[in-house]
Design an enzyme around this catalytic site. Structure first.
Site, short mmCIF file in Angstrom:
data_model
loop_
_atom_site.label_atom_id
_atom_site.label_comp_id
_atom_site.label_asym_id
_atom_site.label_seq_id
_atom_site.Cartn_x
_atom_site.Cartn_y
_atom_site.Cartn_z
N SER A 145 0.84 -1.20 0.00
CA SER A 145 0.00 0.00 0.00
C SER A 145 0.88 1.26 0.00
O SER A 145 1.63 1.47 -0.93
CB SER A 145 -0.97 -0.05 1.19
OG SER A 145 -2.00 0.90 1.05
N ASP A 223 -10.13 -5.75 -3.20
CA ASP A 223 -9.53 -4.70 -2.38
C ASP A 223 -10.44 -3.48 -2.41
O ASP A 223 -10.72 -2.93 -3.48
CB ASP A 223 -8.15 -4.37 -2.95
CG ASP A 223 -7.34 -3.42 -2.10
OD1 ASP A 223 -7.92 -2.50 -1.49
OD2 ASP A 223 -6.11 -3.60 -2.06
N HIS A 256 -7.27 -6.11 0.97
CA HIS A 256 -6.12 -5.25 1.23
C HIS A 256 -5.34 -5.67 2.48
O HIS A 256 -4.43 -4.97 2.90
CB HIS A 256 -6.61 -3.81 1.37
CG HIS A 256 -5.55 -2.75 1.18
ND1 HIS A 256 -4.96 -2.50 -0.03
CD2 HIS A 256 -4.97 -1.89 2.06
CE1 HIS A 256 -4.08 -1.51 0.10
NE2 HIS A 256 -4.06 -1.13 1.36
#
Length: 278
Positions: A145, A223, A256
């Site tokens: 991320s 995600d 995620h």
């Protein structure tokens, strides 16, 4: 340097250290996994950069990377995601301030005093690791991320420093998504030309063919941030235009979280090993 923790792990050692950072003007912690020694050859290093709200322990405790790192003989180094402390500027939002350094060098007050994570990762931390541990100078970088953004910009801005780069669900085009716009306008000011220096897509378009290194990106198609914040297809198109050797894998059903990372971290370690252990 002060050791905070040490645990035996897959015949190696998982450690946590604190040191005073001259770059960030505060004490910093990092975690390191030292695989069991194989011969007299110093092992290479994989740096892992974590995402928003994380510290140096998230990957250590959730990713399950130590078993394969021990097998391959790769040192894992996990820095924190920002400077920290009572005197370090902060924000109430989860996506700004402590835990959200975005791996750049801030130029705006009050952030510029401490938020120089790019310099810390490029210079101070690798020098410290080299001086305190028996490691080779061969290194690769990966992250998740915000940390995927960090890994990509570190690789793109420092040709020749890393053998390979990988990322899980990276923020690839921060100039154009809410997380990046909020962070960049705060840390760097309103001049959007200054933002381009920290944007993987912009850096990819400005890259030279001879500087390209093998790149692996995994992205879950479940995600919740995929459409609004991540947009890996934008970087994939830049890589295509620049003939950059990048593999983007869309993983069906994955989100995620660290469950996603744990599912594919072995692939990433073996990917990096191809180049680190040459």
């Amino acid at each position: 340097m002060e050791m905070l923790e040490e645990h035996r792990c897959f015949e190696g050692w998982q450690q946590r250290w604190r040191h005073d950072s001259s770059t960030l003007n505060c004490p910093m912690t990092f975690s390191i996994f030292l695989p069991p020694p194989r011969d007299h050859t110093p092992p290479p290093v994989l740096y892992w950069l974590s995402g928003l709200t994380c510290n140096d322990e998230n990957f250590t405790t959730k990713a399950g990377a130590q078993r394969v790192a021990a097998e391959l003989g790769i040192v894992l180094v996990m820095p924190d995601t920002s400077p920290r402390g009572e005197k370090v500027a902060n924000d109430d939002g989860y996506d700004l301030g402590q835990g959200a350094g975005f791996y750049l060098n801030a130029t705006q007050p009050p952030w510029a005093t401490h938020y120089r994570m790019y310099d810390y990762l490029r210079d101070e931390l690798p020098a410290l690791v080299q001086s305190q541990f028996n490691v080779s100078d061969r290194c690769a970088i990966s992250g998740h991320s915000m940390g995927g953004h960090g890994a990509l910009i570190m690789a793109l801005k420092n040709p020749g420093k890393y053998t390979s780069v990988s990322a899980f669900a990276p923020i690839v085009n921060p100039c154009s998504v809410p997380w990046g716009i909020k962070a960049f306008s705060t840390y760097l000011g309103e001049d959007k030309n200054a933002w381009l220096e920290w944007d993987s897509c912009a850096l990819m378009y400005a890259s030279n063919a001879q500087d390209a290194i093998p790149t692996l990106i995994d992205q879950g198609d479940n995600d919740q941030f995929l459409a609004d914040q991540l947009q890996p297809a934008v970087l994939a198109e830049a890589a295509r235009q620049k003939a950059w050797p990048m593999t983007l894998r869309i993983q069906p059903g994955y989100d995620h979280s660290y469950y996603f990372i744990a599912s594919f971290i072995e692939d990433h370690l073996r990917f990096h090993a191809q180049y680190l252990l040459k």
